[in-house]
Motif scaffolding. Sequence first.
Motif, short mmCIF file in Angstrom:
data_model
loop_
_atom_site.label_atom_id
_atom_site.label_comp_id
_atom_site.label_asym_id
_atom_site.label_seq_id
_atom_site.Cartn_x
_atom_site.Cartn_y
_atom_site.Cartn_z
N LYS A 1 0.75 -1.12 -0.01
CA LYS A 1 -0.02 0.01 -0.12
C LYS A 1 0.95 1.26 -0.05
CE LYS A 1 -3.96 -2.34 2.44
NZ LYS A 1 -4.72 -2.18 3.74
N ASN A 2 0.12 2.46 -0.10
CA ASN A 2 0.95 3.60 -0.07
C ASN A 2 1.63 3.86 1.33
OD1 ASN A 2 0.32 4.50 -2.75
ND2 ASN A 2 -1.70 5.49 -2.01
N ASN A 3 2.97 4.55 1.15
CA ASN A 3 3.62 4.52 2.49
C ASN A 3 4.22 3.28 3.01
OD1 ASN A 3 3.12 7.66 2.17
ND2 ASN A 3 1.17 7.26 3.18
N SER A 4 4.40 2.36 2.15
CA SER A 4 4.90 1.13 2.80
C SER A 4 6.45 0.99 2.41
CB SER A 4 4.09 -0.02 2.17
OG SER A 4 4.28 -0.17 0.88
N SER A 5 6.95 2.11 2.05
CA SER A 5 8.45 2.10 1.65
C SER A 5 8.92 1.25 0.63
CB SER A 5 9.18 1.65 3.15
OG SER A 5 8.94 2.63 3.98
N LYS A 6 8.00 1.33 -0.33
CA LYS A 6 8.29 0.48 -1.68
C LYS A 6 9.53 1.38 -2.31
CE LYS A 6 4.22 0.49 -3.46
NZ LYS A 6 3.67 1.20 -2.69
N THR A 7 9.30 2.49 -2.58
CA THR A 7 10.35 3.45 -3.25
C THR A 7 11.61 3.50 -2.48
OG1 THR A 7 8.54 4.91 -4.26
CG2 THR A 7 10.82 5.62 -4.35
N SER A 8 11.40 3.39 -1.06
CA SER A 8 12.85 3.32 -0.45
C SER A 8 13.60 1.99 -0.63
CB SER A 8 12.49 3.32 1.08
OG SER A 8 11.98 4.85 1.44
N ILE A 9 12.96 1.08 -0.86
CA ILE A 9 13.49 -0.42 -1.28
C ILE A 9 14.25 -0.31 -2.53
CG2 ILE A 9 13.14 -2.93 -1.82
CD1 ILE A 9 10.77 -2.52 0.19
N LEU A 10 13.79 0.61 -3.52
CA LEU A 10 14.35 0.65 -5.00
C LEU A 10 15.54 1.58 -4.69
CD1 LEU A 10 11.48 1.06 -7.38
CD2 LEU A 10 12.43 -1.06 -6.51
N GLU A 11 15.48 2.68 -3.67
CA GLU A 11 16.50 3.60 -3.49
C GLU A 11 17.86 2.85 -2.84
OE1 GLU A 11 14.21 7.68 -3.21
OE2 GLU A 11 14.46 6.39 -1.33
N ALA A 12 17.36 1.76 -1.79
CA ALA A 12 18.49 1.01 -1.33
C ALA A 12 19.19 0.11 -2.36
CB ALA A 12 17.68 0.17 -0.09
N ILE A 13 18.39 -0.47 -3.12
CA ILE A 13 19.18 -1.33 -4.11
C ILE A 13 20.01 -0.65 -4.89
CG2 ILE A 13 18.75 -2.81 -5.99
CD1 ILE A 13 15.90 -3.67 -4.73
N PHE A 14 19.50 0.57 -5.38
CA PHE A 14 20.35 1.58 -6.14
C PHE A 14 21.45 1.90 -5.69
CE2 PHE A 14 20.63 5.67 -8.61
CZ PHE A 14 21.00 5.28 -9.82
N LEU A 15 21.33 2.19 -4.21
CA LEU A 15 22.50 2.71 -3.68
C LEU A 15 23.52 1.50 -3.48
CD1 LEU A 15 21.20 4.94 -0.86
CD2 LEU A 15 22.81 5.70 -2.39
N LEU A 16 23.30 0.41 -3.10
CA LEU A 16 24.03 -0.67 -2.89
C LEU A 16 24.81 -1.07 -4.27
CD1 LEU A 16 24.73 -3.10 -1.19
CD2 LEU A 16 23.08 -4.30 -2.09
N VAL A 17 24.00 -1.32 -5.26
CA VAL A 17 24.79 -1.45 -6.77
C VAL A 17 25.91 -0.53 -6.85
CG1 VAL A 17 24.53 -1.77 -8.88
CG2 VAL A 17 22.79 -2.72 -7.49
N GLY A 18 25.47 0.87 -6.59
CA GLY A 18 26.34 2.11 -7.05
C GLY A 18 27.25 2.51 -5.96
N SER A 19 27.43 1.54 -4.82
CA SER A 19 27.97 2.21 -3.53
C SER A 19 29.44 2.68 -3.69
CB SER A 19 28.23 1.10 -2.70
OG SER A 19 28.84 -0.29 -2.92
N LEU A 20 29.97 2.58 -4.83
CA LEU A 20 31.33 3.21 -5.05
C LEU A 20 30.96 4.73 -5.29
CD1 LEU A 20 33.13 0.47 -7.08
CD2 LEU A 20 33.31 0.78 -4.59
N ASN A 21 30.05 5.10 -5.87
CA ASN A 21 29.81 6.50 -6.05
C ASN A 21 28.88 7.11 -4.88
OD1 ASN A 21 29.14 9.12 -7.19
ND2 ASN A 21 28.29 8.17 -8.89
#
Length: 369
Positions: free
Chosen positions: A31-51
């Motif tokens: 549902k809305n506000n269940s942190s779905k977008t935050s999960i995607l952001e975390a994955i994006f950060l992890l893959v690009g963690s050198l930057n």
Amino acid sequence: MKFKKLSINNFRGVKKLEIDGLKNVNIILGKNNSSKTSILEAIFLLVGSLNPEILLRINQFRKLSFNEQDDFRLVFNNLKFDENIIIEGNQDADTHKILEIRPTSQNKNFTQNKKTINAEDLKELDFDSHPDDLSINQLTFLSKYKEKHSKEKTVESKLLFRNGQFNSEIGNIRTALSERAVFLTQSLDMSVNLEKELEDLIVSKQIDLVIEALNIVDENIKDITFGRNRLIYIDVGMTRMIPINLMGDGVRRMLVVILSIYNAKGGIVVIDEIENGIYFSTLNKLWRSILVTANKCNTQVFITTHNYETIKSLKECLSNLDSSFDDTNLFKENIKVFTIRKLNDGNHKSYPFNYSELENAINEDLELR
């Protein structure tokens, strides 16, 4: 690296979350506000963690901006620096990648903790033992990675706010494990340079692969090229090619999705709210394009949605795969749906559904979100 397990701690609205059993295509439902977008952001950060500059980018995706050092709080759970951010992705027991983000204080002369106390300062009593000024103006990124039969390695990078501007310091990336991730936002405005991605495929003579995927959506598409003013034109079998802008936002969005999966071969694509700008009648075809393209390019895909109709269209797509697909069971096995819910203790929990469980839940009209 394809992740089989993901762990997120103290990032944005996520205090603690583990997602296990990840597949090639993963749908994050909630549902809305269940942190779905935050999960995607975390994955994006992890893959690009050198930057470390990626941290600024994900805030820009949300139309937020860091204007002062205290804005670093925006990426920490409950806006507090009490605990470090830790994001971990596991391929198996011996291969993993970890990003730890530590809030620290730093200045040019390393004298930040020096303080002169005058008698006037003691006139007002303060019964709090905490220091008055905990000035966090630097985030330290520790990117840890381990591959099979090798020792764990750590690369340190930094993001520093000083004198009204940000400075980044990227660690030694020559020996680091580096993959590519593409983030497709709801609007796609800042997600991808469509013209550049398309040009790369045309020059490398791989545009036929994209046309093949687009034919699942519209079998009349014959070719894609550039016209005047770098405008993208599509050949649908008429006497003249049609500018993509006249074909609707849905076609453009589908082209962006397919191009991104192709250009992130062996890497990861994350897509926020996939149904935005897509008519429901087209979703079934879009799912087919994603399944085929991700499988062909060995790209792991993470998709969020809160729309129940979108999940139903996925089920219908998988149920109706015809003989034109070499192995329909392969597509069904390579997809997983995860419902994300926030618990009373503030932590998040994921509830996985494979294809059979998804099909049964939808047939029984169960609430999946």
